[in-house]
Design an enzyme around this catalytic site. Structure first.
Site, short mmCIF file in Angstrom:
data_model
loop_
_atom_site.label_atom_id
_atom_site.label_comp_id
_atom_site.label_asym_id
_atom_site.label_seq_id
_atom_site.Cartn_x
_atom_site.Cartn_y
_atom_site.Cartn_z
N ASP A 78 0.87 -1.07 -0.02
CA ASP A 78 0.02 0.05 0.01
C ASP A 78 0.76 1.26 -0.03
O ASP A 78 0.48 2.18 -0.44
CB ASP A 78 -0.96 0.04 1.14
N ASP A 120 -1.45 -5.57 4.09
CA ASP A 120 -2.88 -4.91 4.45
C ASP A 120 -3.80 -6.00 4.12
O ASP A 120 -4.90 -6.35 4.59
CB ASP A 120 -3.01 -3.68 3.87
N GLU A 442 -6.74 4.73 -0.53
CA GLU A 442 -6.27 5.09 1.08
C GLU A 442 -6.08 6.72 0.72
O GLU A 442 -5.27 6.64 -0.34
CB GLU A 442 -5.19 4.34 1.69
N SER A 468 -5.29 5.05 5.49
CA SER A 468 -4.30 4.00 6.03
C SER A 468 -4.41 3.55 7.33
O SER A 468 -4.75 4.75 8.13
CB SER A 468 -2.68 4.49 5.49
#
Length: 553
Positions: A78, A120, A442, A468
């Site tokens: 991410d 994630d 995010e 996030s």
């Protein structure tokens, strides 16, 4: 055994021949076949070392009499995907990961499985597959990264994101940012802090699907290798006892996990992933239930990014078992649930103690009486909005200000870094939901820029996208219904007054109903910004953030 489908009888001679083509002996084929789903790759810091974890799991399986058979899955970093088109693929990858593990487990009928994720979407994706397939299984993550050191302070990935804002605010030089960049991420592991990856690895342990230590033992510690070996042995014990994931992940286990979520101050992404995992376990987990648990479960740990303490310190203080033991004093933990140790949670806690009551506060002296996450409702978010209330400054718990409206993250980021956002503003970033993003990107870049530019105690940020786990401040995400579905956030205009009351769990757009209805009649749905490929298909199938952004049945 389940694997008899591919190895027993003369009809399976062709199947055995194919196994022997890979070097498997008759002795190995005769043993239980243990699938090991791993996400090792060379683009994610949390996954770069999973080959070592894989070898340790294989050793544990062999020690306990099984034959390990490894296969890989995809993964998205991410941090590297942040703030460009790549972030549209991050949440969407969760479904691909779950489907790919299911495919492998069904096409090659393993007797049991071990899952090795770290980051994630990989952890929740593998958990979803584990519960969907429902054969004996254990999860063991790769463990958290250590914090770095810069100018005498602990630093981490989010420090670098915030450093960008500090350079623009002239409170840090570009040379210092480069030094920070070199220091913040010192080695392998999931990014240092109670971000999404570490949140989900801790909650895996809290649900009972990971061994004690799964969420907190550092990636570089020898104890992580030993844990992986124990995971390989544990799955053989689960197979022997025929204990399956749905025997462990019950409604009571999810209650325990939500309480731990509140105590740790986990990422708001848990509010997406935990319901999606529960759905695979056939456990109903409505969004409003997080508020009910938050009222009962206090916030016991002040962890990065909302506080000063690291995952390593949490591990030294006793880890997730110590947090659970402290929560148990309030009678909000069900100790009778089964775990992958083959024992009940209560049996696992028998010798557990908190080693540092500053890192893990007592239930009588919490950091906050309420849990770390809150769900807000109101005319701007009829189906809910999510905030990590434990990471919001006291000054911003109640806030009212004018809307600054942006239809994309890059527009908002440019305005923030261009000094066009003022104290008191409420930044709106919309058309970023599961469908509109697509993929619910995010917003770590703009939230970090707000903090870095010194606006964290005066500016709120609202989005139908998500944040996030590294986000801190008055940042409300998952606003549902999303703008692309015609939710009220699509109707907000520049300068509209927005009232946020986190303690009261309310969020209101101060525009009367008649005016909103007039705006609704004029609203036109936007054209999709990606029209081909996987995320275009995903956008047509995905449901609301309020239901975990799972795909339609």
């Amino acid at each position: 055994m389940r694997s008899d489908l591919i190895k027993k009888g003369i009809e399976r001679a062709p199947h055995r021949s194919l196994m022997k083509a890979m070097g498997y002996t008759n002795e190995e084929i005769s043993r239980p076949l243990i699938g090991i789903a791993h996400a090792h790759n060379e683009i994610i810091p949390g996954h770069i070392h999973l080959d070592k974890i894989l070898e340790a799991v294989k050793t544990g399986v062999r020690m306990a009499g099984g034959t390990p058979i490894a296969f890989g899955t995809i993964g998205v970093c991410d941090g590297i995907a942040m703030n460009h088109t790549g972030m549209k693929y991050s949440l969407a990858s969760r479904e691909i990961i779950a489907d790919s593990v299911e495919i492998m487990a069904q096409a090659h009928p393993f007797d049991a499985m071990v899952m090795i994720p770290n980051c994630d979407k990989v952890t929740p994706g593998m958990l979803m597959a584990m519960l969907r397939v429902n054969i004996p299984a254990v999860m063991v993550s790769g463990g958290p990264m250590l914090t770095g050191r810069f100018q005498g302070k602990d630093v981490h990935l989010v420090s670098v994101f915030e450093g960008v804002g500090r350079v623009r605010a002239n409170t840090m030089t570009e040379e210092e940012l480069e030094e920070l960049e070199d220091s913040a991420c010192p080695g392998c592991g999931s990014c240092a802090g109670m971000f999404t990856a570490n949140s989900m690895n801790c909650l895996t342990e809290a649900i009972g699907l990971g061994l004690p230590g799964n969420g907190t033992i550092p990636a570089v510690a020898s104890a992580r290798i030993r844990l992986a070996k124990h995971a390989g042995m544990a799955v053989m014990n689960l197979l022997d006892q025929n204990i399956r994931p749905r025997d462990i992940a019950t409604a009571e286990a999810f209650e325990n996990a939500m309480a731990v979520d509140m105590a740790l101050g986990c990422s708001t992404n848990t509010v997406l992933h935990v319901p999606a995992i529960a759905k695979e376990a056939e456990v109903d987990l409505p969004l409003a239930h997080f508020n009910e648990v938050s009222e009962k479960a206090p916030h016991l740990c002040s962890l990065i990014p909302g506080g000063p303490h690291s995952l390593q310190q949490l591990d030294e203080a006793g880890g997730v078992p110590a947090v659970i033991s402290e929560l148990a004093k309030k009678n909000i933990i069900n100790a009778d649930v089964m775990t992958v140790t083959g024992k009940t949670l209560g049996e696992n806690l028998a010798r557990v103690r908190v080693r540092d009551h500053e890192i893990i506060r007592t239930v009588d002296n919490p950091y906050h009486a309420r849990g770390g996450i809150a769900v807000l409702y109101g005319n701007l978010a009829p189906d809910g909005a999510v905030v990590k209330q434990s990471a919001v400054a006291d000054e911003m718990q109640i806030h009212e200000g004018p809307a600054r409206v942006f239809n994309s993250e890059p527009e908002a980021q440019a305005a923030i870094l261009g000094n066009k956002i003022n104290g008191g503003d409420v930044v709106i970033i919309r058309y970023c939901g599961p469908k509109g993003g697509p993929g619910m990107p995010e917003m770590l870049s703009p939230t970090s820029a707000i903090i870095g530019m010194g606006l964290g105690k005066s500016v709120a940020l609202l989005t139908d996208g998500r944040f996030s786990g590294g986000t801190q401040g008055a940042c409300l995400g998952h606003i549902s219904p999303e703008a692309a579905e015609g939710g009220p956030i699509a109707l907000v205009k520049e300068g509209d007054i927005i009232h946020i009351d986190i303690p009261a769990k309310k969020i209101e757009l101060k525009v009367d109903a008649a005016e909103l209805e007039r705006r609704r009649r004029e609203w036109q749905p936007p054209q999709p910004n990606i029209t081909s490929g996987y995320v275009a298909r995903y956008a047509k199938l995905v449901t609301s953030g309020s239901t975990g952004a799972v795909l339609k049945d």
